[in-house]
Design an enzyme around this catalytic site. Structure first.
Site, PDB file in Angstrom:
ATOM      1  CG  LEU A 162      69.979  46.205  28.872  1.00 42.69           C
ATOM      2  CD1 LEU A 162      69.960  46.907  30.208  1.00 42.69           C
ATOM      3  CD2 LEU A 162      69.565  47.140  27.754  1.00 42.69           C
ATOM      4  CG  ASP A 163      67.192  43.853  29.972  1.00 41.21           C
ATOM      5  OD1 ASP A 163      67.247  44.304  31.131  1.00 41.21           O
ATOM      6  OD2 ASP A 163      66.667  44.450  29.032  1.00 41.21           O
ATOM      7  CD  GLU A 164      71.421  38.094  27.579  1.00 47.17           C
ATOM      8  OE1 GLU A 164      71.218  37.140  28.342  1.00 47.17           O
ATOM      9  OE2 GLU A 164      71.202  38.039  26.361  1.00 47.17           O
TER      10      GLU A 164
END
Lengths: 288, 288, 288, 288
Positions: C230-232
């Protein structure tokens, strides 16, 4: 981002003099008004005092009429003009456009989601192109064509719209016609234009083409109050964007749209939040 | 930030024509040169092809003379001019200043820490003020005063310094005198000036005072090659900074220093890294 | 701003090796293709070669099939993958949203005026709110509600839309649900998300509230390819805006909208113009 | 850019309450002080009132002691703390550095030309490298080496310098050692550090290398008051710069220097002009 819901705004200006801040803040204290933010400036070069205050009444039953009457008395001693704005006030606005719709589209979006405290009363254009956009937003669209001969007549029609809607602000959102001196005079201090260059560079027609020819590495936009000297009115906001040798004039036109939208929207927000003061050929802006 | 230590740089330009990229890259391949970065542009409006390549020879014993001779033959077919720069090359530079020292100080710092691949051979000034700064950095400082009558003579002295040091670039780091047409001609394409405004706005003297009077909300700086039309030469870089009604002219002067330093330093870096091409009154800049 | 009307785009990538540029440019020359702009990069740290070329065929009757077949042969020697894009190609796209409509509105506007070379095939949402906006633009709107239990089923429906429309890109324009690892896998390299913070700061939920608590003076937005962390995922673009102590969390939310729109739109433009290359956990972006 | 020569500065803060502005401005009026600029903020979320006033006495013979005594009485009712700063005051400062000299060089330049109203009393370093730079500027340089065992002892020496010089501010201009909790406590609210990342992203060591690994498209710098939680103190200013895939870690280090210098210098200027207020883990900054 805009005054808080429950806040009143008081703005005032007058010639420079000792005690200008005190006359405002003392009255607010006596009226049991709680100041949440305040900004004042006294121009040592041009002369002139400017103040903007956001406050909320502490006591219940704030009496606007009494407040204004009371403050008017005090202000008179300082030749101070002032304006009081109630929480949730939405400024009535007329937007003028031609064919390009990016600034209009942007303003309509901010209006629709409630980001700009305005009421768009009408859209006026010298072209019919943007009628359906206005329609979707449920806003009256007036198509007033213009020819060299009909200019006075067309402006008269525009003026009727401004008067009948009670518009306090006219936004020239890429309206590509020069207004007459008379119209500029009538709209003095309450008409904001977006020019697609960093004024005073590239006044007049086709500024992006001028910018291409000059080979600049930055293009920009300027939002300003109109006056009867074309592209010369007091500046409110300016924005800028990098460009390169790969950008042909049509690319500059495309790239410039974003910065035009942002620069105009910011100027309108500052104006309707009463953050802008006219001061001869310049502006005082109490930005956030 | 600058070509990598082990990289050669090949730049070339010629009239637009089919095969311009191929003539460069094929020769590099045949010479067993490993391309690490390449950028080319063909101007469809003004005409003209521009290419910049960073490479490292794969084979040991790269023969520069043979490479240049070999490529010259191919390039000739395309009327292509080119320049080859060896790894670690430092361009000899002369800096001209008057009294303000912010740009000079900034360039000297970047020079001292090795951030700019230049050799500052000499500093020339029409004032004695900045001699000690030069001295601390161990750089020759020439004080050549100038009067209306002595201008030609003074420029002759400057020219001697340029010639004797073998300077390939002259940096006008807030040199406040207008160069003669003759001097501009001699330095064409190898003298960079910093003007403290966003050209074409506020040409000439005291641009920050002009900016204050106009009431702009952005000030800026422009680095450009000089030509004999004052403040009109081809632009390399421009920078910008926000200002407000609280900034009096002297505040703009102070605020502008940072953006002048950054804008000039960036232009010099781009030039010495061979990222800038002159193209009529404009520039092609292969920025990073 | 986007490839010129008549230009083809060729992009390619392969492991680092001598001759990678030449294999591309020689073939273009032999095919009588006129290169208008070219950019290549060889990553000395991670390894890998990347090239993007815009060109127009000189000869009439350019044969795409023959070109691709011919180039495939050459490319095979270098383990080079490539993609050819014809002039005027519009990438089929599906947009996913939840309730916030600012990014969707922005993308629809750019789509409507032809600024982004995409075809929006469908809009998918877990809420019904934005159906009328889609309708006005004449685009199919699929409301697929989601509950913890129905997630797999909902994603299956989304996948059907992606497949049936032939979408090559999925844009998560403030879609507030985490996609399953399986869905991320399927959309690898062709789904762009906008996260409303400057990653890696403030991952996860309510980043503007996190930013307020931390007291930062800049907020930002990050457009990135999704992966199952996530969000990476690999970052394409980031944008930033100044904030102050006067901005409460809801003000940051409002202020952030503009920068989210611009950051996402720029990432989408870069992607569809074939300017972005995935390179392990990072991206190579040949920006303009 | 800094308070005007003839202006006094009065700053004050206290718990939120009706009448906070009035208590300040009424006293100034009664003392015949002419306010040239004023800014106040009342934090509705965290509670707390903050005000900054620039003024000049109208009457001759302004009595500072009497003013402070008089105002202290009024302020006491509001639990208000305040500070009065005379025109032309220069804050005594100690700068701590390690080996990197870009921030030091930048501060020294601004100090030398009088742009920052500070007096640099001493430079302290755990390395001898920057002694000659200090010497040229005529400033005492203390080389206090540090080992894991000698940390307490070294900090004691630093503290002696701070006390003996009467320094009101300590600037950590790329000082690469973590201060002890005790030292942080002693310097609370009067030590500013520059961290070379956009906090809270990339805390701790080698932030540019972390940024490279993450593949961000923006790098930045953060100036903050120190506290005993590493890289977590209240933020004053943040700056940002674009980077690309062509920037290797050493390039980010080089590119970051400018933004570190600017971000730190701006924070110092804001602090010494009394524009920053500590407010729990955040700051209130009355920027210009």
């Amino acid at each position: 981002m805009g005054p808080k819901e429950s806040n009143w705004i008081l703005v005032a200006q007058c010639p420079s003099r000792l005690g200008t801040v005190d006359v405002v803040t003392r009255f607010l204290k006596e009226s049991r008004c709680y100041i949440t933010e305040q900004h004042s400036f006294d121009d040592r070069q041009g002369g002139g005092f400017f103040i903007r205050t956001e406050f909320r009444p502490e006591a219940e039953g704030f009496d606007r009429v009494a407040f204004e009457a009371g403050f008017a008395e005090r202000a008179a001693e300082f030749d101070m003009t002032f304006e009081l704005t109630a929480p949730g006030t939405r400024m009535p606005v007329v937007i003028m456009v031609s064919r390009a719709d990016h600034c209009l589209n942007d303003l309509l979006y901010r209006y629709r989601i409630g980001q700009l405290p305005i009421d768009i009363c009408a859209i006026v254009s010298n072209h019919p192109d943007l009628a359906s956009l206005a329609e979707w937003h449920g806003i009256a669209y007036h198509h007033f064509p213009i020819t060299p001969e009909s200019k006075a007549e067309q402006e008269a029609k525009v003026w009727v719209v401004v008067e009948e809607t009670g518009a306090e602000l006219v936004i020239l959102a890429r309206y590509m016609r020069v207004l007459s001196s008379e119209m500029c005079e009538r709209l003095s201090g309450r008409a904001i234009n977006i020019h697609h260059s960093l004024l005073p560079g590239f006044k007049g027609a086709k500024p992006y083409h001028q910018a291409y020819d000059k080979g600049v590495k930055l293009v920009g936009a300027t939002a300003h109050y109109i006056n009867d000297d074309l592209d010369e009115g007091p500046i409110i906001t300016q924005g800028v964007e990098s460009v390169s040798h790969t950008d042909y004039p049509e690319d500059l036109v495309a790239k410039g749209r974003d910065i035009e939208c942002l620069t105009l929207a910011r100027a309108v927000a500052l104006h309707v939040e009463r953050r802008v003061f006219l001061h001869a050929s310049r502006t005082v802006v109490f930005d956030r």
